[in-house]
Design an enzyme around this catalytic site. Structure first.
Site, PDB file in Angstrom:
ATOM      1  N   LYS A  90       0.858  -1.132   0.184  1.00 16.42           N
ATOM      2  CA  LYS A  90       0.096  -0.051   0.061  1.00 16.42           C
ATOM      3  C   LYS A  90       0.984   1.274   0.033  1.00 16.42           C
ATOM      4  O   LYS A  90       0.444   2.281  -0.499  1.00 16.42           O
ATOM      5  CB  LYS A  90      -0.950  -0.055   1.115  1.00 16.42           C
ATOM      6  CG  LYS A  90      -1.936  -0.998   1.072  1.00 16.42           C
ATOM      7  CD  LYS A  90      -3.174  -0.817   0.141  1.00 16.42           C
ATOM      8  CE  LYS A  90      -4.244  -1.615   0.039  1.00 16.42           C
ATOM      9  NZ  LYS A  90      -5.160  -1.435  -1.061  1.00 16.42           N
ATOM     10  N   GLU A 112      -9.995   5.786   2.833  1.00 21.15           N
ATOM     11  CA  GLU A 112     -10.776   4.878   3.412  1.00 21.15           C
ATOM     12  C   GLU A 112      -9.829   3.506   3.835  1.00 21.15           C
ATOM     13  O   GLU A 112      -8.534   3.441   3.453  1.00 21.15           O
ATOM     14  CB  GLU A 112     -11.769   4.171   2.558  1.00 21.15           C
ATOM     15  CG  GLU A 112     -11.244   3.082   1.239  1.00 21.15           C
ATOM     16  CD  GLU A 112     -10.148   3.752   0.427  1.00 21.15           C
ATOM     17  OE1 GLU A 112      -9.968   5.254   0.442  1.00 21.15           O
ATOM     18  OE2 GLU A 112      -9.378   3.077  -0.061  1.00 21.15           O
ATOM     19  N   SER A 379       1.968  -9.694  -0.787  1.00 22.92           N
ATOM     20  CA  SER A 379       1.481  -8.358  -0.911  1.00 22.92           C
ATOM     21  C   SER A 379       1.462  -7.789   0.461  1.00 22.92           C
ATOM     22  O   SER A 379       1.698  -6.445   0.805  1.00 22.92           O
ATOM     23  CB  SER A 379       0.039  -8.199  -1.322  1.00 22.92           C
ATOM     24  OG  SER A 379      -0.752  -8.809  -0.675  1.00 22.92           O
TER      25      SER A 379
END
Lengths: 403, 262
Positions: A90, A112, A379
Site C-alpha cells: 500500500k 478509506e 502483498s
C-alpha cells in the site's frame, strides 16, 4: 495497441466517472496533475528516492523451496512486498498520491481503509509530509483490526469508525466520498485501490506497477525466463494490477487473480466479485460487483478485511472480460491453511489477504506441474492478523492476556 | 412538454417560484410514504422528488441515509417505487420525479425503467451520481419517452460543464447550494446565488436550488434568485418524528416561503 498502454477513463466497457457533479472538478484537477507529474523528471526522482530510502525498494524475490514441495514440484517465487515499510504494497501508492497532494497545494488528506493497511500507509505518509489526516474505517473493521487503529492514531491520524450500511470497507468509501464532496477545497482523497472513479484506477495502477516491473526483471535474472503464471489476491485489486501490469503483453504468462471465496463460492458469504457478480456501477466506476436483482449492493464476506469488498477495479473487470486474466475463488479455510503452511515451511507469516494468492499458487503449481515457475505477490505481512490467526488455529492460551 | 417545467413556469410567472419536496419511498412504511407525499402535495409542495432507497447513497447526509436504510431493511424493492408513483399521481396532480442513484436503473435496464416510469405516471429522473458525460443511454431513453432528466450543477462546475448541464437537462437544473451532502444547514451558502447567476449566463430556463434548505425563510431567500427551492431532510425529519400530519404541517409552513399561502 499494447494492453499496458490503457490509461482510462475506460477499460473496454468498464471504468468511467459515476460521481456527483460536485466531485468532477476535483477529479479533473487530479487527472491533470497526475498526467503532468508522471512525466515530470523531478517528481519521478523524488518518488524514486522515497521508494528506495524510505520504503526499502526494490523488494526482494524469495524462492520458497520447502513451500513449493506442496505445489506439485513447481518453483514458487515470492515477491516480497511484505518487507516494505508499513508491511504491505500500500505504501507504494500512498507516497505517490501524498506527493501529488503537496503538488496541488492541499493540506488535508482523507482515506478509506478495510484491513487498515492503506489507512496505516496513508497516516504514515501524512506524518512524513506534515498533512492533516482522517481515516474512515468501518466499525466492524475497527474491531477486527484494532491494532491498526492504534497504529494510525499513534501516527497522528484521526480514525473515524463508520457506522452506516454494512459498517465495512464499502461504507468507509461512501463516508470518505461524502467528506471529500464537502471539503474538496483543501482536501485530497488518497484512494487505496484500483477502483473508484477515473483517475484512481489508472493512477493507483501506475503507482503500483513497479511491483511487476521489478519482479519481471528479478524472475528473468533468477530463472532465465518469464514465469508461467503470476498469482495475486484480488479485493479491489491494487496489488494484483501492480504485479500483472508488466506482464500484460507477455501472452505466454498466465495471470491469475484469487478472490475471497469466504465460506464457499456457492454460499452467500463470499467476496468473489468477478466470479459471482455482474457488471454495474459502484463507487464511481462501472465494474463487476456483488448486487441483488434491484442493483442494491450485496454485503461481501471474507475472513480477510482487505478482501471484503463487493466491487473490484474496472481494469480487472476488463482483463476478465477479454480473457487476459483468470479469476478464481479461494475459501477462508484454504487461505488460512496456506498461511500456516508458509509460516511453517519458510518462516514467513503472510497477511491473510496474500494467503489467498499463496493458496492459489499451490493449486496452479499442481496444475502446471514440474518445472513450472509461479510468481506470487506476497502483498503484505501477517502481523496485523495474529489475533484472527490465533483464534482460528486456537493458538492463544485461554485466559492469557498480553502484558 | 415537461409538466415539471410547466409548474415551475406558472409559479415563477405568479411572482415567486416552486417548492420541490423530497421524501423517500418506503419510509417509515410504504403506505405512509405514499400518504406523506400526497399530504405535502396538498400542503403546497409543487413538485415531488421521490427518492428510491439505495445501499450506497454517497450524496445523502445522516437523516436521509437513516430513513432509506430503514426502508431497505424493511424490504424496499424497485417495483415499490413505480407503485408509489402510481398511487401518488392517482391522488394528486403534482408531477413526481424519481431521485435515484444510477446502479438500480442500470440493473433494471435503462429502457425498461423509463417505460415503467412512464406507465406509472412519473415525470422523470433526478440522477445525483450520473453526470452528462456518462449519460448516453439515459439521454436516449428519456428522448424516446419524453421523461424529464434533471442533472446537477455544483459551485465547482466549470462554465463549460454548466452549459452542458443546461443543454441536457429537461424540467430544471438542480443547483447544489453548497459543496456537500444533503442535510439542514443554518444558512444556505452564498455560493448558491453565484451558481444560479452562472447558470443564467449559461442559458438555463429553470433552476432549483437544493441542499441545506429547511425553513420558510430560506425558501423565500432562495426564490429571490432561483426558480425553485428543494427541501429534503427537513421533511424527512418531520415524517420521522411526527408522522404524516407533522410532515404536512412542515410542508405548509415551507410553502409560506413561496408567498402563496400563510
Amino acid at each position: 495497441m499494447a494492453l499496458r498502454d490503457e490509461t482510462g477513463p475506460y477499460f473496454g466497457e468498464f471504468g468511467g466517472r459515476y460521481v456527483p457533479e460536485s466531485l468532477v472538478e476535483a477529479l479533473d484537477e487530479l487527472s491533470e496533475a497526475w498526467e503532468l507529474a508522471k512525466l515530470d523528471p523531478a517528481f519521478r526522482a523524488e518518488l524514486d528516492a522515497l521508494l528506495k530510502d524510505y520504503v526499502g525498494r526494490p523488494s526482494v524475490v524469495t524462492e520458497a523451496q520447502r513451500f513449493a514441495r506442496h505445489a506439485g514440484g513447481a518453483r514458487i517465487l515470492l515477491k516480497r512486498e511484505d518487507l516494505n515499510h508499513t508491511g504491505s504494497h500500500k505504501i507504494n501508492n500512498v507516497l505517490g498520491q501524498a506527493l501529488l497532494t503537496k503538488r496541488i497545494g492541499k493540506t488535508r488528506v482523507i482515506a478509506e481503509t478495510g484491513a487498515g493497511q492503506h489507512g496505516v500507509a496513508t497516516a504514515t505518509a501524512a506524518a512524513l509530509f506534515g498533512l492533516d489526516c482522517v481515516i474512515y474505517m468501518g466499525e466492524v473493521d475497527t474491531e477486527r483490526q484494532a491494532l491498526n487503529v492504534a497504529r494510525m492514531r499513534l501516527l497522528g491520524a484521526e480514525v473515524i469508525p463508520v457506522t452506516t450500511g454494512s459498517r465495512t470497507l464499502k461504507d468507509a468509501i461512501n463516508d470518505a466520498m461524502r467528506d471529500w464532496v464537502t471539503n474538496v477545497e483543501d482536501t485530497n482523497y488518497i484512494f487505496g485501490t484500483v477502483a473508484g472513479p477515473h483517475p484512481f484506477p489508472a493512477m493507483v495502477r501506475d503507482l503500483q506497477k513497479i511491483i511487476g516491473e521489478e519482479a519481471r526483471e528479478q524472475v528473468l535474472a533468477l530463472t532465465g525466463r518469464l514465469p508461467d503464471a503470476v498469482a495475486a489476491c484480488v479485493g479491489g485489486g491494487s496489488n494484483a494490477m501492480g504485479i500483472f501490469h508488466a506482464f500484460l503483453d507477455d501472452t505466454a504468462v498466465g495471470l491469475y487473480g484469487f478472490e475471497a471465496a469466504g465460506e464457499g463460492m456457492d454460499t452467500l458469504r463470499h467476496a468473489a466479485t468477478i466470479s459471482r457478480g455482474r457488471p454495474g456501477v459502484l463507487h464511481g466506476a462501472r465494474t463487476f460487483l456483488l448486487q441483488d436483482e434491484d442493483g442494491q449492493t450485496v454485503e461481501s464476506h471474507s475472513i480477510s478485511a482487505g478482501l471484503d469488498y463487493p466491487g473490484v477495479g474496472p481494469e480487472h473487470s476488463w482483463l476478465a472480460s477479454i480473457g487476459r486474466a483468470t479469476y478464481r475463488g479461494v475459501t477462508d479455510a484454504a487461505a488460512m491453511d496456506a498461511l500456516r503452511l508458509l509460516s511453517r515451511t519458510e518462516g514467513i507469516i503472510p497477511a491473510i489477504e496474500s494467503s489467498h494468492a499463496l493458496a492459489g499458487a499451490l493449486e496452479l503449481g499442481r496444475e502446471l506441474g514440474q518445472d513450472a515457475v509461479v510468481l506470487v505477490n506476497l502483498s503484505g505481512r501477517g502481523d496485523k492478523d495474529m489475533e484472527t490467526a490465533g483464534r482460528y488455529f486456537d493458538l492463544i492460551d485461554a485466559g492469557a492476556e498480553q502484558s | 412538454m415537461s409538466a415539471v417545467a410547466d409548474v415551475i413556469r406558472t409559479r415563477v410567472d405568479a411572482g415567486s417560484g416552486a417548492l420541490v419536496g423530497y421524501l423517500p419511498v418506503g419510509f417509515p412504511t410504504f403506505d405512509e410514504s405514499v400518504d406523506a407525499a400526497v399530504a405535502i402535495a396538498q400542503s403546497g409542495v409543487d413538485v415531488i422528488e421521490l427518492g428510491l432507497p439505495y445501499s450506497d447513497p454517497v450524496m445523502d447526509g445522516p437523516v436521509i441515509q437513516a430513513a432509506t436504510q430503514q426502508a431497505l431493511a424493511r424490504g424496499f424493492r424497485l417495483s415499490h417505487g413505480f407503485e408509489a408513483v402510481r398511487r401518488i399521481t392517482e391522488q394528486v396532480s403534482v408531477p413526481v420525479l424519481l431521485m435515484t442513484y444510477w446502479n438500480p436503473v442500470l440493473s433494471y435496464g435503462v429502457e425498461r425503467f423509463a417505460d415503467d416510469l412512464v406507465d406509472a405516471g412519473g415525470a422523470g429522473l433526478i440522477t445525483p451520481d450520473l453526470i452528462p458525460d456518462e449519460a448516453e443511454e439515459w439521454l436516449a431513453a428519456s428522448e424516446r419517452t419524453g421523461l424529464d432528466r434533471v442533472f446537477l450543477a455544483a459551485p465547482s462546475s466549470s462554465d463549460a460543464r454548466l452549459v452542458r448541464a443546461v443543454e441536457v437537462s429537461r424540467g430544471f437544473v438542480y443547483a447544489v447550494s453548497t459543496m456537500g451532502i444533503t442535510g439542514a444547514r443554518s444558512d444556505v451558502d452564498s455560493a448558491a446565488r453565484g451558481l444560479v447567476a452562472r447558470l443564467r449566463d449559461a442559458g438555463v430556463e429553470h433552476t432549483c436550488v437544493g441542499l441545506g434548505i429547511s425553513t420558510a425563510q430560506q425558501v423565500r431567500e432562495v426564490l429571490d434568485y432561483a426558480d425553485g427551492a428543494i427541501v429534503g431532510s427537513a421533511l424527512v425529519s418531520a415524517l420521522s418524528n411526527g408522522g404524516v400530519d407533522a410532515v404536512a404541517s412542515v410542508a405548509a409552513d415551507l410553502a409560506t416561503g413561496t408567498g402563496r399561502r400563510g
